[in-house]
Design an enzyme around this catalytic site. Structure first.
Site, PDB file in Angstrom:
ATOM      1  N   ASN A 389       5.729 -10.417   1.628  1.00  0.00           N
ATOM      2  CA  ASN A 389       6.763  -9.392   1.644  1.00  0.00           C
ATOM      3  C   ASN A 389       6.315  -8.166   2.451  1.00  0.00           C
ATOM      4  O   ASN A 389       6.726  -7.987   3.593  1.00  0.00           O
ATOM      5  CB  ASN A 389       7.119  -9.011   0.197  1.00  0.00           C
ATOM      6  CG  ASN A 389       8.380  -8.178   0.119  1.00  0.00           C
ATOM      7  OD1 ASN A 389       8.811  -7.589   1.108  1.00  0.00           O
ATOM      8  ND2 ASN A 389       8.984  -8.130  -1.051  1.00  0.00           N
ATOM      9  N   ASP A 390       5.439  -7.351   1.873  1.00  0.00           N
ATOM     10  CA  ASP A 390       5.056  -6.099   2.534  1.00  0.00           C
ATOM     11  C   ASP A 390       4.448  -6.320   3.927  1.00  0.00           C
ATOM     12  O   ASP A 390       4.627  -5.495   4.816  1.00  0.00           O
ATOM     13  CB  ASP A 390       4.055  -5.331   1.664  1.00  0.00           C
ATOM     14  CG  ASP A 390       4.707  -4.834   0.376  1.00  0.00           C
ATOM     15  OD1 ASP A 390       5.942  -4.735   0.347  1.00  0.00           O
ATOM     16  OD2 ASP A 390       3.971  -4.547  -0.583  1.00  0.00           O
ATOM     17  N   VAL A 391       3.734  -7.438   4.101  1.00  0.00           N
ATOM     18  CA  VAL A 391       3.036  -7.648   5.376  1.00  0.00           C
ATOM     19  C   VAL A 391       3.974  -7.978   6.530  1.00  0.00           C
ATOM     20  O   VAL A 391       3.539  -8.081   7.675  1.00  0.00           O
ATOM     21  CB  VAL A 391       1.948  -8.752   5.268  1.00  0.00           C
ATOM     22  CG1 VAL A 391       0.886  -8.354   4.271  1.00  0.00           C
ATOM     23  CG2 VAL A 391       2.549 -10.091   4.912  1.00  0.00           C
TER      24      VAL A 391
END
Lengths: 466, 100
Positions: A389-391
């Protein structure tokens, strides 16, 4: 006797060489296995000659320790699933710290006199590094297992004050101890700073969230080396110092790589609380989430020539690596070129994704680092995101108010089409909306990653059958 | 502890740190997990200090110290065997498939 000592020391030099060679051969996956074997032989030789040392006058406790330790070690090595590697490495960090703490305690108990001030300082250092490593690693392990405590950061008011007070206590007790290791109170000081250091280990790790664990594990890995190194000063053994320093350096390098990959400083990670709800609005989310079902996703994949898969922790959680391999094979049979884009902080420890994919028998030359894949993203037909997700959040490059701002990402948004496999509509670890999911070229495939993958594989199979 | 010995040991320490940074920065991120488990194994080197403590001659304070040493041998050996075997297990999985 003199000759025996010389022999022991020569073997120690050779062992040091094997450890260095072992790390050196790890620069390549083909030679790495040989490196590990060479290093193990060096360790075995060092243990054997130490058993021959004339200072060793009885063997019952050594034998007991050897048998029990070896059995437990073997159990760990063969029973731990690859998804559990972060926990296992975390625990072993802690055991390394414990061993050093016990060596310091034993040495102080047997020879309180004649340590001098340097001896006192070295005992203090070994005991506190060992203790912090031990308790910190246990907390890290529990957070990774999510068994006894939640993986979420634990914050309370006055946190930094409490940690500061404990630090002062450790330092004060250490000074009193080192000044006079023979004094009757010395034992009490030793106990005091060891216990305070155990508490410090807990205090340091408890405010850190689950997805920051890669940094913590790396740092504790380094500490376990430093503890071994410090205990080398106690027994005045060069090999302990060399080996400990190598491990210490390795852990520090990995820590810095992890921090850079999150665009955060070590201090920022350890002050903790990342992942707590973020205040401030940030940019408005434009667009809407567009759901796709497996049959439509299949048609998209079927037409693709170049597919890039971005795995994340979600893949590990749903144990989907084998399904990923099957889908990869189906895609390759269909004429597509498949590669894997791996972010340095994907998963719960450095290299976690690589090991999982390797376990599923995916060729390591298909695994590409972030910096190598990004320039080619525009030529990618489908970028499939599995549990990451965040990456892949473009907010890192577009939204200056985002907590992710400045973090290097895999630029999935530049691929022609993005398919996101995700369990639900929740946010990532950083608690930030993922701008990627709202893009026009992005489709959401909801459900457990393994289930979604199997549905896609089924589509490929039935197409091949008809 | 004598100052000359301390200086000598510090000398070894400083050189080892530099060597460590040099060698380990060449390990690709592909192998960072085996690197860490391999480091676990090597940090088990404390077993040498533990053996010396566990083998202390009988009598006086030495008996309790030897028991502590025996426990330290146990913990360090978990690292040595666990670390090396699991690293070997992982490295065995890294294969390059022939392109068909």
């Amino acid at each position: 006797m003199e000759q025996l000592n010389t022999l022991i020391n020569i073997v120690y030099i050779l062992s040091a060489v094997t450890f260095i060679l072992g790390f050196k051969l790890m620069s390549n996956p083909i030679s790495a296995r040989r490196g590990n074997l060479i290093s193990a032989v060096g360790m075995g030789a060092a243990i054997i000659v130490t058993l021959m040392d004339t200072h060793v006058e009885r063997y019952e406790f050594i034998l007991m320790g050897m048998v029990v330790g070896t059995l437990i070690g073997l159990l760990f090595a063969f029973r731990t699933p690859m998804t559990g590697m972060p926990q296992m490495v975390g625990l072993l960090n802690g055991f390394g710290g414990t061993a050093s703490l016990l060596v310091a305690w034993a040495e102080f108990h047997a020879h309180p006199a004649g340590q001098g001030i340097f001896g006192g300082i070295v005992l203090w250092l070994t005991a506190i590094i060992g203790s912090v490593t031990f308790s910190g690693s246990l907390i890290a392990w529990a957070k990774l297992e999510e068994k006894f405590i939640s993986g979420k950061p634990v914050m309370y008011t006055g946190q930094q004050f409490v940690t500061g007070a404990v630090l002062v206590g450790i330092l004060g007790a250490g000074i009193m101890f080192a000044l006079d290791t023979v004094a009757p109170e010395a034992y009490r000081y030793f106990a005091l700073f060891s216990v305070l250091a155990l508490i410090l280990g807990v205090l340091l790790v408890i405010p850190i969230g689950g997805a920051d664990m890669p940094v913590v594990i790396c740092l504790l890995n380094s500490y376990s080396g430093m503890a071994a190194c410090a205990s080398g000063f106690i027994v005045q053994n060069n090999l302990l110092i060399v080996a400990g320093a190598l491990v210490g350096a390795s852990g520090i390098i990995l820590t810095l790589i992890m921090c850079k990959a999150m665009n955060r400083s070590v201090a920022n990670v350890f002050l903790g609380g990342f992942g707590a709800p973020v205040s401030g609005s940030g940019v408005d989310v434009v667009g809407e989430l567009k759901e796709v079902k497996a049959d439509d996703a299949y048609l998209m994949l079927e037409a693709a020539n170049r597919v890039v898969i971005v795995p994340g922790y979600g893949m590990a959680v749903s144990q989907a690596q084998h399904a990923v391999r099957e889908l990869t094979e189906a895609l390759e049979k269909n004429g597509a070129e498949v590669s894997f884009a791996i972010h340095p902080v994907a998963g719960r420890m450095p290299g976690h994704m690589n090991v999982l994919l390797a376990e599923a028998n995916i060729s390591y030359d298909a695994m590409v680092e972030m910096d190598a894949i990004n320039p080619t993203m525009e030529t990618v037909d489908i970028c499939m995101i599995i549990g990451a997700n965040d990456v892949v959040n473009p907010a890192a490059q577009e939204d200056k108010t985002s907590p992710l701002w400045g973090m290097p990402i895999i630029e999935a948004n530049r691929a022609r089409t993005v398919i996101v496999m995700k369990r639900g509509k929740g946010k990532g670890f950083a608690g930030v909306e993922n701008l990627l999911f709202y893009r026009n070229n992005c489709r959401m495939l909801y459900g457990d990653a393994k289930g979604s993958l199997q549905a896609l594989i089924g589509e490929f199979k039935s197409a091949a059958g008809s | 502890m004598e100052t000359t010995i301390l200086i000598f040991l510090l000398f070894i320490l400083v050189l080892s740190i530099f060597l460590g940074f040099e060698v380990i920065s060449k390990v690709p991120s592909l192998l960072h997990t085996p690197l860490m488990s391999g480091s676990n194994a090597i940090s088990g080197i404390t077993v040498l200090g533990a053996i010396l403590a566990a083998g202390l001659a009988k009598g006086g304070n030495n008996d309790f110290a030897a028991i502590l040493g025996g426990c330290a041998v146990g913990f360090a050996m978990i690292n040595v065997t666990g670390g090396y075997f699991v690293t070997n297990r992982m490295l065995n999985m890294f294969k390059k498939k022939e392109k068909k």
